[in-house]
Each structure stands twice: as structure tokens, then as C-alpha cells.
Design a protein around this motif. Structure first.
Motif, mmCIF file in Angstrom:
data_model
loop_
_atom_site.group_PDB
_atom_site.id
_atom_site.type_symbol
_atom_site.label_atom_id
_atom_site.label_comp_id
_atom_site.label_asym_id
_atom_site.label_seq_id
_atom_site.Cartn_x
_atom_site.Cartn_y
_atom_site.Cartn_z
ATOM 1 N N ILE A 1 1.974 14.628 1.121
ATOM 2 C CA ILE A 1 1.865 14.037 2.459
ATOM 3 C C ILE A 1 2.417 12.608 2.447
ATOM 4 C CG2 ILE A 1 0.323 13.445 4.353
ATOM 5 C CD1 ILE A 1 0.565 16.491 3.625
ATOM 6 N N GLY A 2 1.942 11.811 1.490
ATOM 7 C CA GLY A 2 2.437 10.437 1.398
ATOM 8 C C GLY A 2 3.904 10.381 1.045
ATOM 9 N N LEU A 3 4.328 11.248 0.134
ATOM 10 C CA LEU A 3 5.721 11.250 -0.318
ATOM 11 C C LEU A 3 6.669 11.615 0.817
ATOM 12 C CD1 LEU A 3 7.358 10.807 -2.909
ATOM 13 C CD2 LEU A 3 7.095 13.239 -3.411
ATOM 14 N N SER A 4 6.322 12.625 1.593
ATOM 15 C CA SER A 4 7.175 13.041 2.714
ATOM 16 C C SER A 4 7.289 11.937 3.759
ATOM 17 C CB SER A 4 6.613 14.315 3.362
ATOM 18 O OG SER A 4 6.561 15.376 2.435
ATOM 19 N N THR A 5 6.177 11.279 4.002
ATOM 20 C CA THR A 5 6.168 10.189 4.985
ATOM 21 C C THR A 5 7.023 9.020 4.513
ATOM 22 O OG1 THR A 5 3.936 10.820 5.673
ATOM 23 C CG2 THR A 5 4.702 8.625 6.311
ATOM 24 N N ASP A 38 -8.365 11.345 -2.089
ATOM 25 C CA ASP A 38 -9.048 11.435 -0.794
ATOM 26 C C ASP A 38 -9.110 10.114 -0.044
ATOM 27 O OD1 ASP A 38 -10.824 10.430 -2.727
ATOM 28 O OD2 ASP A 38 -12.579 11.109 -1.611
ATOM 29 N N GLU A 39 -8.365 9.103 -0.492
ATOM 30 C CA GLU A 39 -8.206 7.885 0.291
ATOM 31 C C GLU A 39 -6.802 7.859 0.891
ATOM 32 O OE1 GLU A 39 -11.872 6.818 -1.632
ATOM 33 O OE2 GLU A 39 -10.022 7.254 -2.682
ATOM 34 N N THR A 40 -6.723 7.589 2.186
ATOM 35 C CA THR A 40 -5.434 7.408 2.837
ATOM 36 C C THR A 40 -5.248 5.907 2.999
ATOM 37 O OG1 THR A 40 -5.930 9.398 4.137
ATOM 38 C CG2 THR A 40 -3.987 8.120 4.775
ATOM 39 N N SER A 41 -4.231 5.339 2.369
ATOM 40 C CA SER A 41 -4.096 3.889 2.373
ATOM 41 C C SER A 41 -2.654 3.467 2.584
ATOM 42 C CB SER A 41 -4.619 3.300 1.059
ATOM 43 O OG SER A 41 -4.571 1.888 1.070
ATOM 44 N N VAL A 42 -2.505 2.379 3.335
ATOM 45 C CA VAL A 42 -1.199 1.768 3.594
ATOM 46 C C VAL A 42 -1.354 0.262 3.429
ATOM 47 C CG1 VAL A 42 0.636 1.375 5.281
ATOM 48 C CG2 VAL A 42 -0.543 3.582 5.220
ATOM 49 N N ALA A 43 -0.417 -0.351 2.721
ATOM 50 C CA ALA A 43 -0.470 -1.800 2.501
ATOM 51 C C ALA A 43 0.923 -2.394 2.640
ATOM 52 C CB ALA A 43 -1.033 -2.114 1.115
ATOM 53 N N ILE A 44 0.947 -3.692 2.850
ATOM 54 C CA ILE A 44 2.192 -4.463 2.768
ATOM 55 C C ILE A 44 1.938 -5.581 1.770
ATOM 56 C CG2 ILE A 44 3.876 -5.893 3.991
ATOM 57 C CD1 ILE A 44 3.121 -4.366 6.552
ATOM 58 N N VAL A 45 2.736 -5.604 0.717
ATOM 59 C CA VAL A 45 2.572 -6.574 -0.371
ATOM 60 C C VAL A 45 3.860 -7.383 -0.509
ATOM 61 C CG1 VAL A 45 2.175 -6.863 -2.846
ATOM 62 C CG2 VAL A 45 0.919 -5.105 -1.582
ATOM 63 N N GLU A 46 3.684 -8.687 -0.665
ATOM 64 C CA GLU A 46 4.826 -9.590 -0.771
ATOM 65 C C GLU A 46 4.985 -10.059 -2.217
ATOM 66 O OE1 GLU A 46 6.301 -12.946 2.243
ATOM 67 O OE2 GLU A 46 4.527 -13.572 1.116
ATOM 68 N N ASP A 47 6.167 -9.837 -2.771
ATOM 69 C CA ASP A 47 6.521 -10.287 -4.126
ATOM 70 C C ASP A 47 5.532 -9.826 -5.201
ATOM 71 O OD1 ASP A 47 8.768 -11.510 -3.073
ATOM 72 O OD2 ASP A 47 7.778 -13.454 -2.862
ATOM 73 N N GLY A 48 4.930 -8.672 -4.979
ATOM 74 C CA GLY A 48 4.081 -8.072 -5.989
ATOM 75 C C GLY A 48 2.725 -8.712 -6.199
ATOM 76 N N ARG A 49 2.429 -9.795 -5.502
ATOM 77 C CA ARG A 49 1.186 -10.533 -5.769
ATOM 78 C C ARG A 49 0.370 -10.861 -4.512
ATOM 79 N NH1 ARG A 49 -0.058 -11.790 -11.448
ATOM 80 N NH2 ARG A 49 1.864 -11.319 -12.565
ATOM 81 N N ASN A 50 1.020 -10.892 -3.364
ATOM 82 C CA ASN A 50 0.360 -11.364 -2.152
ATOM 83 C C ASN A 50 0.134 -10.208 -1.179
ATOM 84 O OD1 ASN A 50 -0.683 -13.070 -0.166
ATOM 85 N ND2 ASN A 50 1.356 -13.473 0.706
ATOM 86 N N ILE A 51 -1.135 -9.898 -0.889
ATOM 87 C CA ILE A 51 -1.469 -8.808 0.035
ATOM 88 C C ILE A 51 -1.423 -9.327 1.473
ATOM 89 C CG2 ILE A 51 -3.216 -7.137 0.737
ATOM 90 C CD1 ILE A 51 -4.387 -7.330 -2.098
ATOM 91 N N ILE A 63 10.251 0.732 0.711
ATOM 92 C CA ILE A 63 9.107 1.611 0.960
ATOM 93 C C ILE A 63 8.661 2.192 -0.374
ATOM 94 C CG2 ILE A 63 8.230 3.568 2.273
ATOM 95 C CD1 ILE A 63 9.361 1.259 4.011
ATOM 96 N N ALA A 64 7.370 2.057 -0.684
ATOM 97 C CA ALA A 64 6.834 2.539 -1.956
ATOM 98 C C ALA A 64 5.805 3.632 -1.712
ATOM 99 C CB ALA A 64 6.197 1.390 -2.735
ATOM 100 N N VAL A 65 5.671 4.522 -2.697
ATOM 101 C CA VAL A 65 4.719 5.619 -2.543
ATOM 102 C C VAL A 65 4.278 6.122 -3.916
ATOM 103 C CG1 VAL A 65 6.552 7.375 -2.443
ATOM 104 C CG2 VAL A 65 4.310 7.851 -1.399
ATOM 105 N N THR A 66 3.028 6.543 -4.003
ATOM 106 C CA THR A 66 2.532 7.197 -5.209
ATOM 107 C C THR A 66 3.115 8.598 -5.290
ATOM 108 O OG1 THR A 66 0.414 6.026 -4.990
ATOM 109 C CG2 THR A 66 0.461 7.948 -6.435
ATOM 110 N N GLU A 87 -0.428 5.278 -0.314
ATOM 111 C CA GLU A 87 -1.216 5.914 -1.379
ATOM 112 C C GLU A 87 -2.027 7.072 -0.788
ATOM 113 O OE1 GLU A 87 -2.064 6.192 -4.560
ATOM 114 O OE2 GLU A 87 -3.973 7.179 -4.171
ATOM 115 N N THR A 88 -1.741 8.299 -1.258
ATOM 116 C CA THR A 88 -2.490 9.482 -0.819
ATOM 117 C C THR A 88 -2.708 10.432 -1.992
ATOM 118 O OG1 THR A 88 -0.460 10.686 -0.214
ATOM 119 C CG2 THR A 88 -1.510 9.387 1.522
ATOM 120 N N SER A 89 -3.035 9.915 -3.156
ATOM 121 C CA SER A 89 -3.108 10.770 -4.339
ATOM 122 C C SER A 89 -4.353 11.645 -4.377
ATOM 123 C CB SER A 89 -3.044 9.923 -5.613
ATOM 124 O OG SER A 89 -4.189 9.099 -5.718
#
Length: 337
Positions: free
Chosen positions: A90-94, A11-24, A76-79, A7-9
Motif C-alpha cells: 500500500i505504501g509502496l504503490s502510493t 499496523d501504523e499508517t504514517s507520513v512525515a516530512i524530514v529535512e536534511d535527515g535530522r529535522n522533523i 519521496i521515501a517509502v519502507t 511507513e506502512t510496514s
């Protein structure tokens, strides 16, 4: 299914790994608030440059915290919108580079839909349909979530978003940036009935919002006091302004939910952290026999976990993207391109 999300839409630069849409599994966020405070708001070029320098390290931090490798990711998901075009790129290219190099699916996510999905991370029992009030710096929407892929906008701002109004009034009061938390804090020391600012309800059978007139009313009040050389109590102004915003948000949301027979309401976005909004919406929902959900503050700000949650539902419903996926600053709810 494990999804690495970016997520870089703004001014926050964020990266997460989420399992089955519910578990961070991890949700790393680098905030640029300290950088942009001196300018009184986000400077797009500075935001983009910081995403470039910070994103690789935050990806490494997320993988280290989860004790997983990129090869173990299923997608891999991205905004890709809405947001600042440079920051989005930036996020999309990455994300594209990672997905292509690993041969993993790429999933584009609508940022506003991501905010809605933050509630799925907090509440395992929550499932559509429900009505969501999305309130942030750039958005004020009432969205009927019919299912995980079907979103119907029932109301939206016709001018300024609530968050924009908070930032502007905070700036003229000298309370600083970001405006939402600053106004919330100052209002606790003020009288919300001190100044009779207008409540713009528009057509009571419609559920659109308008905060431009309220913002002008506050500025006119302050200018009038200055011209008369009269003292201003910033806490009273903050409290009265905040109450005018919150009363409109709450009344419109409850009226909209009642009109469609919806008993489940969610809130999402940065402004949903506001303490008065949470208190008044909770009381009004309870009075109307409705159930209210809103996530913890960390999931209300821009973050990659919410993107990973929405990406899961996009993917299992066949919404995989290809490498032509582009950044769309004005992306509408319910669309990917």
C-alpha cells in the motif's frame, strides 16, 4: 533537502516530512491498535485495508501541518521491507505514484535501518560508528553501524524476537495487546524475583538471542499452577518474565560492545520503550564507561520520520530507487532489494 516519507510496514499508517535527515517538519501517525486489540494481534488483511483508507488523508494532514506542497518535496521515501507484504504494498504503490507523477526521486528504505536512524532525529551530535540494539515485535538484533550505509549484524534472535515473547505472555496472562506496554505496567506491581525463569545466554562468546525457551518456561509455570489449582499472581509473573528478558538483552549488548571496543550504544524499536530496559541499560552502560542513546517513545514505534531520516542518507550516498522497487517481507539489514 525535504523528503516526504511513508511507513506502512505493519499496523501504523504514517507520513512525515524530514529535512536534511535530522529535522522533523511533521510526523503524522495513525495507529490501528484499537482495531486489532480484539484479535489479540495484528490481522494483516485488516491492516492493509486500513492503510488504503487512511493513507491519502494522512498525506494531506502532513502537508497541511508543514504548510508545504508535494511540489516542494525533493524526494519521496517509502519502507519496502521487512514487514507484512500487503501493508508494504500500500505504501509502496502510493509512493511510486507520487514520485512518478511529480518526477521526483524515489528512495526505498529498510525498516530496521529506519529504526536505527530514529536516533539521528533525537540527537544531532550522534554519528557512526556505534552499536545498536534493535528490539521490536519482529526483531532482536545487535547491529554495528560502521557508517550511514554500512551495517554489520553481530547478533540476532535465533527464534522468537523479544517483542513476540512479550505479546505472547501478555496474552496468556490476560493483560491484552500490545504486550510490551501491558507487561511493563503490570511488572511495576510485581516482584521480579518471585519466579526463577531461565536466562538463555547461549554461547557467551556469541551475541545471538533466544526467547522461545523462556516463553515455554512461563507457559509451563502457568499450566502447572492451573493443574494444581493454585493461584497465580499475574504481576509477579510479568515482573519475573520481564526481568529475564531484560537481563539477557542488557548483558549481551554490553558484552558485545566491550568485545569490539565500542563506547557508544543506541537502542531502537518498540521494545526500547520498556522502562526497565532503559533503566538497566543506562546503568550498565554508565558502569562500563559507555554512552547510551535512545529516542523518545514516539520515535521508537513505527513512524515515517525515521524512514525520512534514513532515506536522506541513502539518497546522498547514491541509493536512489526506480519504479521496479518491490516489497520484500524478509528484507535483511544492509540491503534494499
Amino acid at each position: 533537502m525535504k523528503i516526504l516519507s511513508i511507513e506502512t510496514s505493519c499496523d501504523e499508517t504514517s507520513v512525515a516530512i524530514v529535512e536534511d535527515g535530522r529535522n522533523i517538519l511533521t510526523n503524522r501517525i495513525y495507529s490501528q491498535i484499537d482495531i486489532h486489540q480484539k484479535y489479540g494481534g495484528v490481522v494483516p488483511e485488516i491492516a492493509s485495508r486500513n492503510h488504503v483508507t487512511k493513507l491519502p488523508y494522512i498525506i494531506d494532514e502532513a502537508l497541511a501541518e508543514s504548510q508545504l506542497s508535494l511540489a516542494e518535496m525533493d524526494a519521496i521515501a517509502v519502507t519496502n521491507g521487512p514487514g507484512l507484504v500487503g501493508a508494504l504494498l500500500i505504501g509502496l504503490s502510493t509512493a511510486k505514484a507520487i514520485a512518478y507523477s511529480l518526477g521526483k526521486p524515489l528512495i526505498g528504505v529498510n525498516h530496521i535501518e529506519g529504526h536505527i536512524a530514529a536516533n539521528f532525529l533525537q540527537f544531532p551530535e550522534l554519528a557512526p560508528p556505534f552499536l545498536t540494539l534493535v528490539v521490536s515485535g519482529g526483531h532482536s538484533h545487535l547491529v554495528l553501524v560502521e557508517d550511514y550505509q554500512t551495517f554489520k549484524v553481530l547478533g540476532r534472535t535465533i527464534d522468537d524476537a523479544a517483542g513476540e515473547a512479550f505479546d505472547k505472555i501478555s496474552r496468556v496472562l490476560g493483560l491484552g495487546y500490545p504486550g510490551g506496554p501491558a507487561i511493563d505496567a503490570a511488572a511495576k506491581n510485581g516482584n521480579p524475583e518471585a519466579i526463577a525463569f531461565p536466562r538463555v545466554m547461549l554461547d557467551k562468546t556469541k551475541y545471538n538471542f533466544s526467547f522461545s525457551g523462556l516463553k515455554s518456561a512461563v507457559l509451563n509455570y502457568l499450566n502447572g499452577k492451573k493443574m494444581k489449582n493454585e493461584a497465580v499472581n499475574p504481576d509477579d509473573v510479568a515482573a519475573s518474565f520481564q526481568m529475564a528478558v531484560i537481563e539477557v538483552l542488557v548483558s549481551k549488548t554490553i558484552a558485545c560492545a566491550s568485545s569490539i571496543g565500542m563506547k557508544t550504544i543506541c537502542m531502537a524499536g518498540g521494545v526500547s520503550c520498556n522502562s526497565l530496559l532503559r533503566k538497566m541499560m543506562g546503568q550498565s552502560a554508565a558502569d562500563a564507561g559507555m554512552t547510551l542513546y535512545y529516542p523518545d517513545p514516539i520515535l521508537c514505534t513505527d513512524n515515517a520520520a525515521m524512514i525520512g531520516s534514513m532515506a536522506y542518507y541513502n539518497y546522498i550516498n547514491g541509493e536512489e530507487s526506480d519504479l521496479s522497487l518491490n516489497s520484500i517481507p524478509g528484507l535483511k539489514i544492509g540491503t534494499r532489494q
